[in-house]
Design a protein around this motif. Structure first.
Motif, PDB file in Angstrom:
ATOM      1  N   PRO A   1       8.435 -16.172  -7.892  1.00  8.24           N
ATOM      2  CA  PRO A   1       7.095 -16.163  -7.408  1.00  8.24           C
ATOM      3  C   PRO A   1       6.985 -14.891  -6.382  1.00  8.24           C
ATOM      4  N   ARG A   2       5.768 -14.735  -6.087  1.00  8.75           N
ATOM      5  CA  ARG A   2       5.220 -13.693  -5.369  1.00  8.75           C
ATOM      6  C   ARG A   2       4.581 -14.102  -4.147  1.00  8.75           C
TER       7      ARG A   2
ATOM      8  N   LEU B   1      -8.625  -8.074  -4.848  1.00  3.84           N
ATOM      9  CA  LEU B   1      -7.224  -8.120  -4.961  1.00  3.84           C
ATOM     10  C   LEU B   1      -6.803  -9.620  -4.750  1.00  3.84           C
ATOM     11  N   ALA B   2      -7.359 -10.058  -3.624  1.00  2.85           N
ATOM     12  CA  ALA B   2      -6.998 -11.412  -3.172  1.00  2.85           C
ATOM     13  C   ALA B   2      -7.282 -12.417  -4.435  1.00  2.85           C
ATOM     14  N   GLU B   3      -8.591 -12.182  -4.857  1.00  2.00           N
ATOM     15  CA  GLU B   3      -9.255 -13.233  -5.935  1.00  2.00           C
ATOM     16  C   GLU B   3      -8.330 -13.206  -7.175  1.00  2.00           C
ATOM     17  N   VAL B   4      -8.193 -11.836  -7.644  1.00  2.00           N
ATOM     18  CA  VAL B   4      -7.452 -11.424  -8.879  1.00  2.00           C
ATOM     19  C   VAL B   4      -5.942 -12.065  -8.864  1.00  2.00           C
ATOM     20  N   LEU B   5      -5.133 -11.907  -7.626  1.00  2.00           N
ATOM     21  CA  LEU B   5      -3.924 -12.346  -7.792  1.00  2.00           C
ATOM     22  C   LEU B   5      -3.829 -13.776  -7.645  1.00  2.00           C
ATOM     23  N   ARG B   6      -4.690 -14.501  -6.823  1.00  2.00           N
ATOM     24  CA  ARG B   6      -4.780 -16.055  -6.871  1.00  2.00           C
ATOM     25  C   ARG B   6      -5.114 -16.434  -8.184  1.00  2.00           C
TER      26      ARG B   6
ATOM     27  N   ASP C   1      -1.531  -4.553 -11.016  1.00  2.00           N
ATOM     28  CA  ASP C   1      -0.559  -4.091 -11.671  1.00  2.00           C
ATOM     29  C   ASP C   1       0.707  -3.877 -10.560  1.00  2.00           C
ATOM     30  N   TRP C   2       0.393  -3.070  -9.480  1.00  2.00           N
ATOM     31  CA  TRP C   2       1.530  -2.633  -8.595  1.00  2.00           C
ATOM     32  C   TRP C   2       2.072  -3.993  -7.954  1.00  2.00           C
ATOM     33  N   VAL C   3       1.136  -4.680  -7.597  1.00  2.00           N
ATOM     34  CA  VAL C   3       1.534  -6.094  -6.877  1.00  2.00           C
ATOM     35  C   VAL C   3       2.523  -6.941  -7.682  1.00  2.00           C
ATOM     36  N   THR C   4       2.142  -7.043  -9.097  1.00  2.00           N
ATOM     37  CA  THR C   4       2.754  -7.845  -9.834  1.00  2.00           C
ATOM     38  C   THR C   4       3.914  -7.274 -10.702  1.00  2.00           C
ATOM     39  N   GLY C   5       4.187  -6.005 -10.293  1.00  2.00           N
ATOM     40  CA  GLY C   5       5.229  -5.190 -10.863  1.00  2.00           C
ATOM     41  C   GLY C   5       5.334  -4.535 -12.046  1.00  2.00           C
ATOM     42  N   ARG C   6       4.053  -4.480 -12.464  1.00  3.94           N
ATOM     43  CA  ARG C   6       3.618  -3.829 -13.809  1.00  3.94           C
ATOM     44  C   ARG C   6       3.519  -2.359 -13.704  1.00  3.94           C
ATOM     45  N   ARG C   7       3.455  -1.920 -12.494  1.00  4.31           N
ATOM     46  CA  ARG C   7       3.646  -0.342 -12.534  1.00  4.31           C
ATOM     47  C   ARG C   7       4.061   0.224 -11.044  1.00  4.31           C
TER      48      ARG C   7
END
Length: 193
Positions: A3-4, A24-29, A182-188
């Motif tokens: 989890p992140r 970003l907050a909305e997309v990540l949630r 994508d950076w937050v979720t580790g995709r880039r």
């Protein structure tokens, strides 16, 4: 996949509905990421001590069962740099990104008490496994040598410079920022796109 847990720290006067941090907050949630996006105390007339207390309360409340990420913009970056030396070992995070931090020469009275930060490279390294700076080469809040030199080179922080991007806020065209998610979720590896 672990989890992140993401803590988003806004700058002076907060980040409004069109700001990339709010997006970003909305997309990540929506992606199931645990996001803390507090409104820091009295953000129009910020006090470093009150903001510092709020930061440490948020870090203590941030989940510890996965990757811990701090995303800062503007004065939120300066807050992190000031408080890194006070981050307790149990509140250490994995990744920090500092986007468009102002520099001491910005001459805005409301920001003056946040400087000097007292930040040192060893303290920044002790507070997070990795810290990244994202800035532009023409940010009015960081006149003179710019954030890349003032913060990045001086503190040994890996830096991405986006040419002509101002303060990296909605006025500069930074609302939705897919590369950031994508950076937050580790995709880039970086947020420059």
């Amino acid at each position: 996949m672990q989890p992140r847990h993401v803590l988003i720290l806004h700058g002076w006067q907060g980040s409004g509905p069109d700001h990339w941090q709010t997006w970003l907050a909305e997309v990540l949630r929506e992606q199931g990421v645990d996001v803390r996006y507090p409104r820091l105390p009295e953000c129009g007339t910020p006090c470093p001590d009150r903001w510092g207390r709020a930061l440490h309360e948020e870090l203590a409340a941030l989940g510890h069962d996965g990757e811990r990420i701090v995303v800062c913009h503007s004065l939120g970056c300066v807050l992190w740099l000031r408080e890194a030396r006070r981050v307790r070992p149990q509140d250490r995070v994995h990744r920090v990104v500092l986007v468009a931090p102002p520099c001491p020469g910005c001459r805005i009275d409301e920001l003056a008490d946040f400087f000097p930060t007292g930040a040192h490279a060893a303290q920044i390294a002790a507070a997070a496994d990795s810290t990244r700076l994202v800035c532009s080469d023409n940010d009015v809040y960081c006149p003179g040598t710019g954030a890349a030199h003032h913060w990045g080179a001086t503190l040994g922080i890996e830096t991405d410079v986006i040419r002509g991007a101002g303060h990296l806020n909605p006025e500069a065209g930074y609302g939705p920022w897919p590369a950031f998610a994508d950076w937050v979720t580790g995709r880039r590896r970086d947020v420059v796109a």
